[in-house]
Design a protein around this motif. Sequence first.
Motif, mmCIF file in Angstrom:
data_model
loop_
_atom_site.group_PDB
_atom_site.id
_atom_site.type_symbol
_atom_site.label_atom_id
_atom_site.label_comp_id
_atom_site.label_asym_id
_atom_site.label_seq_id
_atom_site.Cartn_x
_atom_site.Cartn_y
_atom_site.Cartn_z
ATOM 1 N N LEU A 20 69.498 45.184 9.688
ATOM 2 C CA LEU A 20 69.247 46.246 10.671
ATOM 3 C C LEU A 20 69.007 45.671 12.062
ATOM 4 O O LEU A 20 69.419 46.253 13.065
ATOM 5 N N ARG A 21 68.359 44.522 12.113
ATOM 6 C CA ARG A 21 68.129 43.867 13.398
ATOM 7 C C ARG A 21 69.459 43.483 14.042
ATOM 8 O O ARG A 21 69.666 43.670 15.241
ATOM 9 N N TRP A 22 70.400 42.967 13.243
ATOM 10 C CA TRP A 22 71.714 42.586 13.771
ATOM 11 C C TRP A 22 72.493 43.813 14.233
ATOM 12 O O TRP A 22 73.183 43.762 15.244
ATOM 13 N N ALA A 23 72.352 44.897 13.489
ATOM 14 C CA ALA A 23 73.031 46.138 13.890
ATOM 15 C C ALA A 23 72.464 46.640 15.219
ATOM 16 O O ALA A 23 73.208 47.095 16.089
ATOM 17 N N GLU A 24 71.145 46.552 15.393
ATOM 18 C CA GLU A 24 70.519 46.975 16.644
ATOM 19 C C GLU A 24 70.954 46.100 17.813
ATOM 20 O O GLU A 24 71.042 46.570 18.947
ATOM 21 N N MET A 25 71.236 44.825 17.521
ATOM 22 C CA MET A 25 71.720 43.923 18.569
ATOM 23 C C MET A 25 73.164 44.235 18.951
ATOM 24 O O MET A 25 73.628 43.784 19.994
ATOM 25 N N GLY A 26 73.858 44.961 18.111
ATOM 26 C CA GLY A 26 75.222 45.379 18.427
ATOM 27 C C GLY A 26 76.320 44.468 17.911
ATOM 28 O O GLY A 26 77.402 44.430 18.489
ATOM 29 N N PHE A 27 76.053 43.740 16.834
ATOM 30 C CA PHE A 27 77.065 42.840 16.285
ATOM 31 C C PHE A 27 78.008 43.567 15.341
ATOM 32 O O PHE A 27 77.561 44.236 14.417
#
Length: 156
Positions: A104-111
């Motif tokens: 979820l953190r990576w998704a929030e970063m926009g990857f």
Amino acid sequence: MYLIFVWMQGLHGQKKAERICPEAREDALPGCFSLWRQQNQRRPGMKQIEREGYAWARMGLMDMESANSYLMKYAQKRTVTARYMQVMGLGQRPPSPTEETYLLRWAEMGFPAESVELAYDKTVLKCHELKWPYLNGILKRWHEAGLHTPEEVEAG
């Protein structure tokens, strides 16, 4: 959804239940069932429905619009995390809570999934296995440098 809020009337008093619009009361239960189906769980009992009702109330999901918004965001998160798991070769299993935190953190970063796949490849080449903190470190450095797509990473 009505079943969830019937017990809320008894627990929180009539005023709390009156603030929940009738449409939301009618649609919450199907929404809960769809969440549980996505998580491949068996049909929920009243205790689980009650816990979900409390969680929705804590999140302020008291009307149809907020409930639908929550369900759409939840579905998007599940799609992204499933795609990340797939590109890392972890199959169709649901992620553990710790894994989900990273995803979820990576998704929030926009990857996009392709960038996660590239970082995964670099992790396995260096460590000879998947190490979540190492993979997370790669993605954090890319994010801080403003690199999100594989093209940006390769050019940067």
